[in-house]
Design a protein around this motif. Structure first.
Motif, mmCIF file in Angstrom:
data_model
loop_
_atom_site.group_PDB
_atom_site.id
_atom_site.type_symbol
_atom_site.label_atom_id
_atom_site.label_comp_id
_atom_site.label_asym_id
_atom_site.label_seq_id
_atom_site.Cartn_x
_atom_site.Cartn_y
_atom_site.Cartn_z
ATOM 1 N N LEU A 48 22.280 -60.673 36.395
ATOM 2 C CA LEU A 48 21.832 -59.407 35.803
ATOM 3 C C LEU A 48 20.753 -59.564 34.738
ATOM 4 O O LEU A 48 19.734 -58.907 34.780
ATOM 5 N N GLU A 49 21.002 -60.428 33.776
ATOM 6 C CA GLU A 49 20.086 -60.525 32.649
ATOM 7 C C GLU A 49 19.837 -61.986 32.325
ATOM 8 O O GLU A 49 20.678 -62.840 32.568
ATOM 9 N N THR A 70 27.481 -61.196 37.257
ATOM 10 C CA THR A 70 28.788 -60.617 37.509
ATOM 11 C C THR A 70 29.212 -60.965 38.930
ATOM 12 O O THR A 70 28.377 -61.278 39.782
ATOM 13 N N PHE A 81 29.298 -51.164 41.845
ATOM 14 C CA PHE A 81 28.920 -51.462 40.461
ATOM 15 C C PHE A 81 27.428 -51.261 40.245
ATOM 16 O O PHE A 81 26.995 -50.629 39.285
ATOM 17 N N LEU A 82 26.629 -51.771 41.188
ATOM 18 C CA LEU A 82 25.183 -51.676 41.043
ATOM 19 C C LEU A 82 24.707 -50.232 41.135
ATOM 20 O O LEU A 82 23.774 -49.833 40.440
ATOM 21 N N ARG A 84 26.432 -47.601 40.172
ATOM 22 C CA ARG A 84 26.765 -46.940 38.911
ATOM 23 C C ARG A 84 25.798 -47.347 37.809
ATOM 24 O O ARG A 84 25.446 -46.565 36.945
ATOM 25 N N LYS A 85 25.366 -48.622 37.877
ATOM 26 C CA LYS A 85 24.419 -49.115 36.899
ATOM 27 C C LYS A 85 23.092 -48.365 37.037
ATOM 28 O O LYS A 85 22.487 -47.953 36.051
ATOM 29 N N GLN A 86 22.684 -48.147 38.284
ATOM 30 C CA GLN A 86 21.446 -47.433 38.557
ATOM 31 C C GLN A 86 21.557 -45.978 38.098
ATOM 32 O O GLN A 86 20.624 -45.398 37.569
ATOM 33 N N ALA A 88 23.359 -44.896 35.693
ATOM 34 C CA ALA A 88 23.265 -44.887 34.234
ATOM 35 C C ALA A 88 21.810 -44.967 33.791
ATOM 36 O O ALA A 88 21.398 -44.313 32.845
ATOM 37 N N GLU A 89 21.010 -45.778 34.494
ATOM 38 C CA GLU A 89 19.602 -45.914 34.134
ATOM 39 C C GLU A 89 18.847 -44.603 34.333
ATOM 40 O O GLU A 89 17.922 -44.291 33.605
ATOM 41 N N ASP A 92 18.825 -42.479 31.291
ATOM 42 C CA ASP A 92 18.210 -43.029 30.087
ATOM 43 C C ASP A 92 17.401 -41.962 29.341
ATOM 44 O O ASP A 92 16.506 -41.340 29.902
ATOM 45 N N ILE A 323 26.870 -44.475 29.769
ATOM 46 C CA ILE A 323 27.103 -45.854 30.200
ATOM 47 C C ILE A 323 28.458 -46.328 29.684
ATOM 48 O O ILE A 323 28.875 -47.446 29.918
#
Length: 490
Positions: A48-49, A70, A81-82, A84-86, A88-89, A92, A323
């Motif tokens: 991820l980072e 992860t 998961f990915l 949901r992450k998207q 959240a973005e 922004d 988030i």
RNA sequence: GCCUGGGUAGCUUAGCGGUAAAGCGCGUCCUUGGUAAGGACGAGAGCCCGGGUUCAAAUCCCGGCCUAGGCUCCA
């Protein structure tokens, strides 16, 4: 290369602790463990980072490269998961703030110094009005103080000694000035300017006060972390016997605010930090008073050791953003020190001088951070009462423009626009949707003949043959009751 | 402040040594359209700033500024 490992081993040896070592193929390292027996046991992985991290979390230490990743049991969990992450973005606030023309932070004007554009200020203004109404009802008086004070004031308040690293300080001629990082000293100076009887207390001052804090550059982030922000500040000067009652009333106001925005919240009691002023007795007494209120009302709370302000303990409220991160906002802070430093007093029943207790409180915290949180919370789809543009009238063809303006005029107590561009209805609907306008009024030949309207909301529901008055009445109710979603068609 | 990326049209991005591109938005015109993108043409760019390398730099190098994600700190 093994310097860090040797450092750890030496410490373990000193403390006589057991050392654990894990191997994976040819690679091995010290680790508290446990590890999986084989990397084959790990499911779908996603890196991820990549980021720097101080060795052992200490700013003084050198930085190491840390890679975040992860793993999930199966592919679909990872995809979930990915996604949901998207999701959240997409929420922004920086992205939405730009799309909706709410605010900008520009190179020419400087970092961490947000500029509010008309639509953004419209939302802020509603937030200001809301809290101003609450303050009026709770007996607050509004005051106003400048953004800059001589540093004499900051010496007196203790900010110079305890907060100077975070302050903008500059010389003007032979005098030294500082931008205010907090509003309290100014309010204390106002209180100090006259004499008070015990009958006058509590005195409650409120101000939407802009403050300036020189945060580390790397910390600045959109509206959530800035150099200039506005606090919906309030300072109370009260008798010691009024503490519990006043703190309770403030907590009611805070809960009122949080529930208006459908926010989940938690609270925490923050205790004495290392850098602080005042005696142990004073601190213990203050912390005890706050605990009493929390216990008395049977509220659940955490204790954050050493997280209090340098002048007193506080109850902080935290709420969750899209988030799922918790943000600080509303706060109630007791202060037994500022009254002492400013030599504040009132005349008691006994005709003797007594020292008042000061309470610092904010319902939103900072407008900036609260606004940021609301943008992400609502994904820019603000409730009617907050929406920068509440209603948009879409004429089906140019022939209906006149009627469109006539209809818009019926809604002149709302923020209403007419889409008078030369384009198809589909395009206008699409644009209104993209702009997150709660309601669209569509008018064509049929509506014009019947003297009514078609209504569409941002859920894509629609209704024909709506009486203008019926819709207007509903809008008034929906706005005044601060309902969280457009519900005319629900 | 510290690590690692990134800064190109109003917005989102492509291009990565050799004449600056696309979509959206905007303007003009055609179209007058009934519930999530009709068509044509056009305007619009100091390629973040300052140095350097090169015949030639948006592109490579150095410094700065801003920004993203972390770290450390906070509303």
């Amino acid at each position: 290369m093994y310097k860090r490992q040797l450092e750890l081993l030496a410490e373990f040896a000193d403390e006589n602790e057991q050392v654990t070592f894990y191997k994976q193929g040819e690679w091995g390292d010290l680790c508290a463990g446990p590890h999986v027996d084989s990397t084959g046991e790990i499911g779908p992985v996603k890196l991820l980072e990549i980021a720097g991290a101080y060795w052992r979390g200490d700013e003084e230490n050198p930085m190491q490269t840390r890679i975040y990743g992860t793993a999930f049991e199966d592919e679909s969990d990872l995809e979930n998961f990915l996604e949901r992450k998207q999701e959240a973005e997409k929420r922004d606030h920086r992205r939405i703030g730009n799309e909706m023309n709410l605010f900008s932070i520009q190179d020419v004007t400087g970092p961490g110094l947000p500029l509010y554009h008309p639509p953004g200020k419209t939302v802020l203004k509603e937030l200001e009005d809301f809290v101003e109404d609450l303050n009026q009802d709770a007996g607050y008086d509004y005051v106003e103080t400048p953004h800059v004070f001589k540093t004499d004031l900051w010496h007196r308040s203790g900010h110079y000694e305890n907060y100077a690293d975070d302050m903008f300080i500059f010389d003007v001629g032979d005098d030294e000035f500082g931008l205010k990082p907090m509003n309290c000293p100014g309010h204390a100076a106002i209180f100090q300017d006259q004499s008070w009887s015990y009958r006058d207390l509590p005195i409650r001052y409120a101000e939407n006060g802009k403050v300036y804090r020189k945060e580390q550059r790397g910390e600045l982030s959109g509206l959530s972390r800035v150099w200039a922000f506005t606090i919906d500040d309030g300072h109370l000067f009260i008798r010691p016997d009024q503490i519990e009652q006043e703190v309770e009333e403030i907590m009611d106001m805070i809960i009122d605010v949080l529930e208006t925005f459908d926010l989940e919240y938690e609270m925490a009691l923050a205790t004495r930090p290392e850098k602080s002023v005042g005696s142990d007795e004073i601190w213990e007494h203050a912390e005890e008073q706050l605990e009493n209120v929390l216990e008395k009302r049977n509220l659940e709370y955490d204790i954050e050791e050493g997280d209090g302000a340098f002048y007193g303990p506080k109850i902080d409220f935290a709420f969750e953003d899209a988030i799922g991160r918790a943000w600080d906002g509303p706060t109630v802070q007791l202060d037994f020190n500022m009254p002492d430093r400013f030599d504040l007093s009132y005349v008691g029943e006994d005709n003797e001088e007594h020292e008042p207790v000061m309470i610092h409180r904010a319902l939103y915290g900072s407008y900036e951070r609260f606004f940021m949180m609301l943008i992400e919370h609502y994904e820019g789809k603000f409730p009617l009462w907050l929406a920068p543009e509440q209603v948009r009238v879409l004429p089906i063809s140019d022939a209906n423009l006149g009627y469109a303006y006539q209809v818009a005029n019926e809604f002149d107590d709302f923020r209403v626009e007419v889409d008078d561009r030369d384009s198809t209805l589909e395009r206008k609907i699409r644009a209104a949707h993209d702009d997150r306008v709660p309601y669209q009024i569509i008018v064509g030949d049929n509506e014009e003949e019947d003297g009514n309207i078609s209504v569409r909301d941002r859920f894509e529901d629609q209704e024909y043959d709506v009486e203008i008055e019926d819709f207007h009445d509903h809008l008034v109710t929906e706005r005044d009751e601060q309902r969280s979603e457009p519900d005319f068609l629900q």
